[in-house]
Design a protein around this motif. Structure first.
Motif, PDB file in Angstrom:
ATOM      1  N   THR A 228       0.859  -1.288   0.109  1.00 31.72           N
ATOM      2  CA  THR A 228      -0.075   0.125   0.033  1.00 31.72           C
ATOM      3  C   THR A 228       0.798   1.342  -0.056  1.00 31.72           C
ATOM      4  O   THR A 228       0.306   2.355  -0.164  1.00 31.72           O
ATOM      5  N   TYR A 229       2.119   1.238   0.067  1.00 28.30           N
ATOM      6  CA  TYR A 229       3.061   2.316   0.179  1.00 28.30           C
ATOM      7  C   TYR A 229       4.057   2.375  -1.055  1.00 28.30           C
ATOM      8  O   TYR A 229       4.889   3.137  -1.126  1.00 28.30           O
ATOM      9  N   MET A 230       3.605   1.367  -1.930  1.00 28.60           N
ATOM     10  CA  MET A 230       4.353   1.349  -3.359  1.00 28.60           C
ATOM     11  C   MET A 230       4.170   2.504  -4.124  1.00 28.60           C
ATOM     12  O   MET A 230       3.063   2.850  -4.386  1.00 28.60           O
ATOM     13  N   ASP A 231       5.203   3.130  -4.594  1.00 27.02           N
ATOM     14  CA  ASP A 231       5.327   3.939  -5.879  1.00 27.02           C
ATOM     15  C   ASP A 231       6.349   4.012  -6.740  1.00 27.02           C
ATOM     16  O   ASP A 231       7.084   2.758  -6.566  1.00 27.02           O
ATOM     17  N   ASP A 232       6.420   4.790  -7.733  1.00 29.19           N
ATOM     18  CA  ASP A 232       7.503   4.529  -8.707  1.00 29.19           C
ATOM     19  C   ASP A 232       8.793   4.877  -8.273  1.00 29.19           C
ATOM     20  O   ASP A 232       9.830   4.330  -8.987  1.00 29.19           O
ATOM     21  N   THR A 233       9.076   5.158  -6.991  1.00 26.04           N
ATOM     22  CA  THR A 233      10.543   5.629  -6.548  1.00 26.04           C
ATOM     23  C   THR A 233      10.826   4.432  -5.464  1.00 26.04           C
ATOM     24  O   THR A 233      12.099   4.548  -5.094  1.00 26.04           O
ATOM     25  N   VAL A 234      10.048   3.227  -5.247  1.00 22.63           N
ATOM     26  CA  VAL A 234      10.662   2.158  -4.459  1.00 22.63           C
ATOM     27  C   VAL A 234      10.250   0.726  -5.025  1.00 22.63           C
ATOM     28  O   VAL A 234       9.444   0.933  -5.793  1.00 22.63           O
ATOM     29  N   GLU A 235      11.151  -0.016  -4.134  1.00 27.41           N
ATOM     30  CA  GLU A 235      10.786  -1.368  -4.734  1.00 27.41           C
ATOM     31  C   GLU A 235      11.180  -2.328  -3.695  1.00 27.41           C
ATOM     32  O   GLU A 235      11.895  -1.998  -2.849  1.00 27.41           O
ATOM     33  N   LEU A 236      10.959  -3.702  -3.812  1.00 29.69           N
ATOM     34  CA  LEU A 236      11.221  -4.656  -2.597  1.00 29.69           C
ATOM     35  C   LEU A 236      12.461  -5.007  -3.283  1.00 29.69           C
ATOM     36  O   LEU A 236      13.026  -5.497  -4.190  1.00 29.69           O
ATOM     37  N   LEU A 237      13.377  -5.192  -1.975  1.00 26.25           N
ATOM     38  CA  LEU A 237      14.810  -5.931  -2.169  1.00 26.25           C
ATOM     39  C   LEU A 237      14.751  -7.338  -2.005  1.00 26.25           C
ATOM     40  O   LEU A 237      14.291  -8.032  -1.031  1.00 26.25           O
ATOM     41  N   GLN A 238      15.076  -7.900  -3.212  1.00 29.80           N
ATOM     42  CA  GLN A 238      15.195  -9.367  -3.251  1.00 29.80           C
ATOM     43  C   GLN A 238      13.838  -9.894  -2.936  1.00 29.80           C
ATOM     44  O   GLN A 238      13.734 -10.786  -1.836  1.00 29.80           O
ATOM     45  N   PRO A 239      12.780  -9.832  -3.630  1.00 21.56           N
ATOM     46  CA  PRO A 239      11.544 -10.077  -3.151  1.00 21.56           C
ATOM     47  C   PRO A 239      11.353 -11.645  -3.147  1.00 21.56           C
ATOM     48  O   PRO A 239      10.261 -12.169  -2.567  1.00 21.56           O
ATOM     49  N   GLU A 240      12.072 -12.419  -4.033  1.00 26.30           N
ATOM     50  CA  GLU A 240      12.374 -13.834  -4.133  1.00 26.30           C
ATOM     51  C   GLU A 240      12.565 -14.489  -2.698  1.00 26.30           C
ATOM     52  O   GLU A 240      12.223 -15.557  -2.480  1.00 26.30           O
ATOM     53  N   ILE A 241      13.075 -13.678  -1.850  1.00 27.50           N
ATOM     54  CA  ILE A 241      13.576 -14.460  -0.479  1.00 27.50           C
ATOM     55  C   ILE A 241      12.357 -14.139   0.527  1.00 27.50           C
ATOM     56  O   ILE A 241      11.780 -12.855   1.108  1.00 27.50           O
ATOM     57  N   GLU A 242      11.408 -15.161   0.637  1.00 31.43           N
ATOM     58  CA  GLU A 242      10.097 -15.056   1.694  1.00 31.43           C
ATOM     59  C   GLU A 242      10.838 -15.415   2.990  1.00 31.43           C
ATOM     60  O   GLU A 242      11.282 -16.453   3.455  1.00 31.43           O
ATOM     61  N   PHE A 243      10.455 -14.563   4.042  1.00 30.14           N
ATOM     62  CA  PHE A 243      10.879 -14.681   5.466  1.00 30.14           C
ATOM     63  C   PHE A 243      10.041 -14.160   6.404  1.00 30.14           C
ATOM     64  O   PHE A 243       9.143 -13.260   5.781  1.00 30.14           O
ATOM     65  N   GLY A 244      10.132 -14.412   7.633  1.00 33.21           N
ATOM     66  CA  GLY A 244       9.102 -13.820   8.771  1.00 33.21           C
ATOM     67  C   GLY A 244       7.717 -14.190   8.482  1.00 33.21           C
ATOM     68  O   GLY A 244       6.880 -13.269   8.987  1.00 33.21           O
ATOM     69  N   THR A 245       7.447 -15.399   7.899  1.00 32.35           N
ATOM     70  CA  THR A 245       5.747 -15.723   7.646  1.00 32.35           C
ATOM     71  C   THR A 245       5.256 -15.595   9.060  1.00 32.35           C
ATOM     72  O   THR A 245       5.590 -16.017  10.273  1.00 32.35           O
ATOM     73  N   GLN A 246       4.150 -14.782   9.322  1.00 31.60           N
ATOM     74  CA  GLN A 246       3.450 -14.918  10.463  1.00 31.60           C
ATOM     75  C   GLN A 246       1.958 -14.658  10.188  1.00 31.60           C
ATOM     76  O   GLN A 246       1.457 -14.288   9.152  1.00 31.60           O
ATOM     77  N   ASP A 247       1.326 -15.213  11.199  1.00 34.87           N
ATOM     78  CA  ASP A 247      -0.152 -15.239  11.235  1.00 34.87           C
ATOM     79  C   ASP A 247      -0.890 -14.153  12.070  1.00 34.87           C
ATOM     80  O   ASP A 247      -0.481 -13.764  13.277  1.00 34.87           O
ATOM     81  N   TYR A 248      -1.943 -13.672  11.468  1.00 35.87           N
ATOM     82  CA  TYR A 248      -2.679 -12.621  12.267  1.00 35.87           C
ATOM     83  C   TYR A 248      -4.079 -13.341  12.763  1.00 35.87           C
ATOM     84  O   TYR A 248      -4.592 -13.946  12.180  1.00 35.87           O
TER      85      TYR A 248
END
Length: 285
Positions: A228-248
Protein backbone atom coordinates in the motif's frame (compact mmCIF):
# COMPACT_ATOMS: atom_id res chain seq x y z
CA UNK A 1 -4.98 -20.27 1.88
CA UNK A 2 -5.63 -23.22 4.17
CA UNK A 3 -6.35 -22.48 7.80
CA UNK A 4 -6.68 -24.78 10.79
CA UNK A 5 -8.75 -24.34 13.91
CA UNK A 6 -6.70 -23.17 16.85
CA UNK A 7 -5.96 -25.59 19.65
CA UNK A 8 -7.15 -23.30 22.40
CA UNK A 9 -10.76 -23.97 21.49
CA UNK A 10 -10.27 -27.65 22.35
CA UNK A 11 -9.27 -26.60 25.82
CA UNK A 12 -11.79 -23.78 26.02
CA UNK A 13 -13.99 -25.48 28.57
CA UNK A 14 -11.12 -25.91 31.01
CA UNK A 15 -9.90 -22.37 30.42
CA UNK A 16 -13.37 -20.97 30.96
CA UNK A 17 -13.67 -22.94 34.18
CA UNK A 18 -10.45 -21.39 35.45
CA UNK A 19 -11.75 -17.95 34.49
CA UNK A 20 -15.00 -18.72 36.28
CA UNK A 21 -13.08 -19.40 39.46
CA UNK A 22 -11.54 -15.95 39.16
CA UNK A 23 -7.98 -17.25 38.78
CA UNK A 24 -5.51 -14.93 37.10
CA UNK A 25 -4.05 -15.87 33.71
CA UNK A 26 -0.40 -16.38 32.82
CA UNK A 27 2.06 -13.54 32.45
CA UNK A 28 4.46 -12.81 29.62
CA UNK A 29 4.06 -11.94 25.94
CA UNK A 30 3.58 -8.18 25.45
CA UNK A 31 4.18 -7.53 29.16
CA UNK A 32 0.54 -8.36 29.86
CA UNK A 33 -0.84 -10.09 32.89
CA UNK A 34 -3.26 -12.18 30.86
CA UNK A 35 -6.02 -11.30 33.30
CA UNK A 36 -8.58 -8.57 33.71
CA UNK A 37 -10.93 -7.29 36.36
CA UNK A 38 -14.16 -9.24 36.45
CA UNK A 39 -12.72 -12.54 35.18
CA UNK A 40 -15.61 -14.38 36.86
CA UNK A 41 -18.23 -12.52 34.79
CA UNK A 42 -19.41 -13.52 31.34
CA UNK A 43 -17.67 -11.35 28.78
CA UNK A 44 -20.41 -12.08 26.28
CA UNK A 45 -23.10 -10.90 28.69
CA UNK A 46 -21.12 -7.76 29.51
CA UNK A 47 -20.96 -6.88 25.81
CA UNK A 48 -24.65 -7.61 25.29
CA UNK A 49 -25.57 -5.43 28.26
CA UNK A 50 -23.35 -2.64 26.94
CA UNK A 51 -24.71 -2.96 23.40
CA UNK A 52 -21.42 -2.36 21.57
CA UNK A 53 -18.19 -4.28 21.01
CA UNK A 54 -15.05 -2.46 22.16
CA UNK A 55 -12.38 -3.07 19.53
CA UNK A 56 -8.67 -2.28 19.41
CA UNK A 57 -7.49 -1.53 15.86
CA UNK A 58 -4.71 0.18 13.97
CA UNK A 59 -5.20 3.68 12.58
CA UNK A 60 -2.23 3.80 10.20
CA UNK A 61 -2.21 0.47 8.36
CA UNK A 62 -3.80 0.92 4.95
CA UNK A 63 -6.05 -1.96 4.02
CA UNK A 64 -6.23 -3.36 7.56
CA UNK A 65 -7.06 -0.58 10.00
CA UNK A 66 -6.85 3.02 8.86
CA UNK A 67 -8.44 6.21 10.18
CA UNK A 68 -9.60 8.15 7.14
CA UNK A 69 -9.00 11.78 8.05
CA UNK A 70 -11.51 12.98 5.44
CA UNK A 71 -14.41 10.95 6.85
CA UNK A 72 -13.05 10.49 10.39
CA UNK A 73 -14.03 6.82 10.04
CA UNK A 74 -11.95 3.68 10.46
CA UNK A 75 -11.74 1.45 7.40
CA UNK A 76 -10.07 -1.77 6.28
CA UNK A 77 -10.33 -5.54 6.50
CA UNK A 78 -9.90 -5.64 10.27
CA UNK A 79 -12.55 -2.95 10.75
CA UNK A 80 -15.02 -5.01 8.73
CA UNK A 81 -13.98 -8.10 10.68
CA UNK A 82 -14.82 -6.32 13.94
CA UNK A 83 -18.32 -5.61 12.64
CA UNK A 84 -18.74 -9.28 11.72
CA UNK A 85 -17.77 -10.28 15.27
CA UNK A 86 -20.10 -7.65 16.75
CA UNK A 87 -22.92 -9.03 14.63
CA UNK A 88 -22.28 -12.54 15.94
CA UNK A 89 -22.09 -11.46 19.58
CA UNK A 90 -25.06 -9.09 19.48
CA UNK A 91 -27.10 -11.45 17.33
CA UNK A 92 -27.71 -9.17 14.37
CA UNK A 93 -26.54 -8.94 10.77
CA UNK A 94 -23.23 -7.59 9.56
CA UNK A 95 -25.02 -4.83 7.65
CA UNK A 96 -27.02 -3.78 10.71
CA UNK A 97 -23.90 -3.85 12.89
CA UNK A 98 -22.23 -1.38 10.53
CA UNK A 99 -25.33 0.78 10.09
CA UNK A 100 -25.96 0.96 13.85
CA UNK A 101 -22.29 1.47 14.72
CA UNK A 102 -22.11 -1.52 17.06
CA UNK A 103 -18.30 -1.28 17.30
CA UNK A 104 -16.48 1.26 19.43
CA UNK A 105 -12.95 1.62 18.02
CA UNK A 106 -9.80 2.48 19.95
CA UNK A 107 -6.46 2.97 18.23
CA UNK A 108 -3.82 0.63 19.64
CA UNK A 109 -0.07 0.27 19.29
CA UNK A 110 2.11 -2.79 19.85
CA UNK A 111 2.79 -1.56 23.39
CA UNK A 112 -0.85 -0.92 24.37
CA UNK A 113 -2.97 -3.62 22.71
CA UNK A 114 -2.39 -6.38 25.27
CA UNK A 115 -2.64 -4.05 28.24
CA UNK A 116 -6.02 -2.75 27.11
CA UNK A 117 -7.37 -6.29 26.86
CA UNK A 118 -6.10 -7.07 30.36
CA UNK A 119 -7.72 -3.94 31.81
CA UNK A 120 -11.08 -4.84 30.28
CA UNK A 121 -11.17 -1.64 28.24
CA UNK A 122 -11.12 -3.68 25.03
CA UNK A 123 -13.07 -6.82 24.21
CA UNK A 124 -11.04 -7.75 21.14
CA UNK A 125 -7.93 -6.61 19.32
CA UNK A 126 -7.78 -6.95 15.53
CA UNK A 127 -4.65 -5.01 14.68
CA UNK A 128 -2.25 -7.05 12.53
CA UNK A 129 -1.56 -8.92 15.77
CA UNK A 130 0.93 -11.70 15.06
CA UNK A 131 0.26 -14.95 16.90
CA UNK A 132 3.30 -16.18 18.84
CA UNK A 133 3.67 -18.88 21.51
CA UNK A 134 4.63 -16.21 24.04
CA UNK A 135 1.52 -14.16 23.35
CA UNK A 136 -0.69 -17.23 23.49
CA UNK A 137 0.35 -17.65 27.10
CA UNK A 138 -1.40 -14.38 27.92
CA UNK A 139 -4.28 -14.04 25.47
CA UNK A 140 -6.54 -16.22 23.37
CA UNK A 141 -6.16 -15.89 19.61
CA UNK A 142 -8.56 -16.86 16.88
CA UNK A 143 -7.70 -19.02 13.92
CA UNK A 144 -5.45 -16.87 11.68
CA UNK A 145 -7.44 -14.75 9.25
CA UNK A 146 -4.36 -13.65 7.33
CA UNK A 147 -0.86 -15.04 6.76
CA UNK A 148 1.87 -12.70 5.59
CA UNK A 149 5.64 -12.44 5.32
CA UNK A 150 8.11 -9.58 5.75
CA UNK A 151 9.47 -7.46 2.92
CA UNK A 152 12.13 -4.77 2.72
CA UNK A 153 11.38 -1.64 0.71
CA UNK A 154 14.25 0.45 -0.67
CA UNK A 155 14.62 3.36 -3.06
CA UNK A 156 14.86 2.22 -6.68
CA UNK A 157 17.45 4.92 -7.37
CA UNK A 158 19.93 3.11 -5.13
CA UNK A 159 20.23 0.30 -7.64
CA UNK A 160 20.53 -2.27 -4.86
CA UNK A 161 20.12 -5.91 -5.84
CA UNK A 162 21.19 -7.84 -2.73
CA UNK A 163 20.64 -7.87 1.01
CA UNK A 164 24.39 -7.32 1.20
CA UNK A 165 23.71 -3.73 0.13
CA UNK A 166 22.08 -3.14 3.52
CA UNK A 167 25.43 -3.35 5.31
CA UNK A 168 25.80 -0.27 7.50
CA UNK A 169 22.46 1.12 6.32
CA UNK A 170 19.49 1.94 8.56
CA UNK A 171 16.21 0.04 8.35
CA UNK A 172 13.05 1.62 9.73
CA UNK A 173 10.76 -0.72 11.69
CA UNK A 174 7.67 -0.35 13.86
CA UNK A 175 8.09 0.08 17.61
CA UNK A 176 7.26 -3.10 19.52
CA UNK A 177 7.12 -5.30 16.42
CA UNK A 178 9.08 -8.49 15.72
CA UNK A 179 10.39 -7.17 12.39
CA UNK A 180 13.96 -6.43 13.45
CA UNK A 181 14.47 -9.94 14.82
CA UNK A 182 12.97 -11.45 11.67
CA UNK A 183 15.27 -9.45 9.38
CA UNK A 184 18.32 -10.37 11.45
CA UNK A 185 17.31 -14.02 11.38
CA UNK A 186 16.84 -13.91 7.61
CA UNK A 187 20.32 -12.44 7.16
CA UNK A 188 21.83 -15.18 9.32
CA UNK A 189 19.83 -18.00 7.70
CA UNK A 190 20.86 -16.95 4.21
CA UNK A 191 24.51 -16.40 5.09
CA UNK A 192 24.57 -12.73 4.10
CA UNK A 193 27.61 -10.79 5.26
CA UNK A 194 25.92 -7.56 6.27
CA UNK A 195 24.98 -5.77 9.46
CA UNK A 196 22.28 -3.10 9.12
CA UNK A 197 21.18 -0.71 11.83
CA UNK A 198 17.56 -0.30 12.94
CA UNK A 199 15.47 2.67 14.00
CA UNK A 200 12.00 2.28 15.50
CA UNK A 201 9.04 4.49 14.62
CA UNK A 202 5.59 4.73 16.17
CA UNK A 203 3.70 4.51 12.86
CA UNK A 204 4.14 3.15 9.35
CA UNK A 205 3.60 6.53 7.61
CA UNK A 206 6.46 7.88 9.72
CA UNK A 207 8.75 5.15 8.41
CA UNK A 208 7.78 5.87 4.79
CA UNK A 209 8.37 9.59 5.36
CA UNK A 210 11.78 8.78 6.88
CA UNK A 211 12.63 6.66 3.84
CA UNK A 212 11.61 9.44 1.46
CA UNK A 213 13.66 11.95 3.47
CA UNK A 214 16.74 9.72 3.52
CA UNK A 215 16.68 9.33 7.30
CA UNK A 216 16.48 5.55 6.80
CA UNK A 217 17.54 3.59 3.74
CA UNK A 218 15.01 0.77 4.00
CA UNK A 219 11.49 0.15 5.31
CA UNK A 220 10.74 -3.35 6.64
CA UNK A 221 7.26 -4.60 7.46
CA UNK A 222 4.61 -7.10 6.34
CA UNK A 223 4.46 -7.34 2.55
CA UNK A 224 0.73 -6.87 2.09
CA UNK A 225 0.92 -3.57 3.96
CA UNK A 226 4.14 -2.54 2.23
CA UNK A 227 2.26 -2.87 -1.05
CA UNK A 228 0.00 0.00 0.00
CA UNK A 229 3.07 2.26 0.21
CA UNK A 230 4.53 1.29 -3.16
CA UNK A 231 5.11 3.97 -5.78
CA UNK A 232 7.43 4.58 -8.74
CA UNK A 233 10.34 5.53 -6.46
CA UNK A 234 10.57 2.34 -4.40
CA UNK A 235 10.88 -1.43 -4.81
CA UNK A 236 11.24 -4.59 -2.73
CA UNK A 237 14.79 -5.77 -2.18
CA UNK A 238 15.21 -9.41 -3.26
CA UNK A 239 11.47 -10.16 -3.15
CA UNK A 240 12.18 -13.79 -3.99
CA UNK A 241 13.44 -14.29 -0.43
CA UNK A 242 10.33 -15.03 1.64
CA UNK A 243 10.90 -14.80 5.36
CA UNK A 244 9.22 -13.92 8.61
CA UNK A 245 5.97 -15.71 7.80
CA UNK A 246 3.45 -14.76 10.46
CA UNK A 247 -0.22 -15.30 11.22
CA UNK A 248 -2.64 -12.55 12.27
CA UNK A 249 -5.33 -13.45 14.79
CA UNK A 250 -8.02 -11.69 16.80
CA UNK A 251 -6.95 -11.49 20.45
CA UNK A 252 -9.30 -11.79 23.41
CA UNK A 253 -9.01 -12.14 27.17
CA UNK A 254 -7.53 -15.49 28.20
CA UNK A 255 -10.25 -18.01 29.02
CA UNK A 256 -13.06 -15.63 28.11
CA UNK A 257 -16.36 -17.02 26.85
CA UNK A 258 -16.00 -14.49 24.03
CA UNK A 259 -13.02 -16.38 22.59
CA UNK A 260 -15.01 -19.25 21.15
CA UNK A 261 -17.52 -16.96 19.45
CA UNK A 262 -14.68 -14.97 17.89
CA UNK A 263 -12.97 -18.13 16.64
CA UNK A 264 -16.19 -19.57 15.25
CA UNK A 265 -16.89 -16.31 13.42
CA UNK A 266 -13.41 -16.16 11.87
CA UNK A 267 -13.67 -19.77 10.73
CA UNK A 268 -17.08 -19.18 9.17
CA UNK A 269 -15.75 -16.13 7.31
CA UNK A 270 -12.78 -18.11 6.03
CA UNK A 271 -14.93 -21.00 4.87
CA UNK A 272 -17.46 -18.73 3.14
CA UNK A 273 -14.76 -16.88 1.20
CA UNK A 274 -15.61 -13.55 2.84
CA UNK A 275 -12.02 -13.02 4.02
CA UNK A 276 -10.68 -13.62 0.50
CA UNK A 277 -13.16 -11.08 -0.85
CA UNK A 278 -12.02 -8.54 1.75
CA UNK A 279 -8.37 -9.13 0.85
CA UNK A 280 -9.18 -8.23 -2.75
CA UNK A 281 -11.43 -5.32 -1.78
CA UNK A 282 -8.69 -3.67 0.28
CA UNK A 283 -5.87 -4.37 -2.17
CA UNK A 284 -4.01 -6.77 0.11
CA UNK A 285 -3.38 -9.44 -2.54
Amino acid sequence: MAMTRRNFIKAFGAAATVAGLGLAGCSGGDSGSGSASGDSASKLQTIKDRGVLNCGVKADVLGYGYLNTETNEYEGLEIDLCYQIAAAVLETTYEEAKEQGLCEFTTVTPSTRGTLIDSGQLDIVAATYTITPEREEDWDFSTPYRTDSVGIMVKSANGWTSMEDLDGQTIGVSTGSTTQQLVEQMIEDNGFNCKPNFTEYQSYPEIKDALDAGMVQAFAMDRSTLNTYMDDTVELLQPEIEFGTQDYGVATQKGSDLSEVVDDTVNELLESGWIDEEIETWGLV
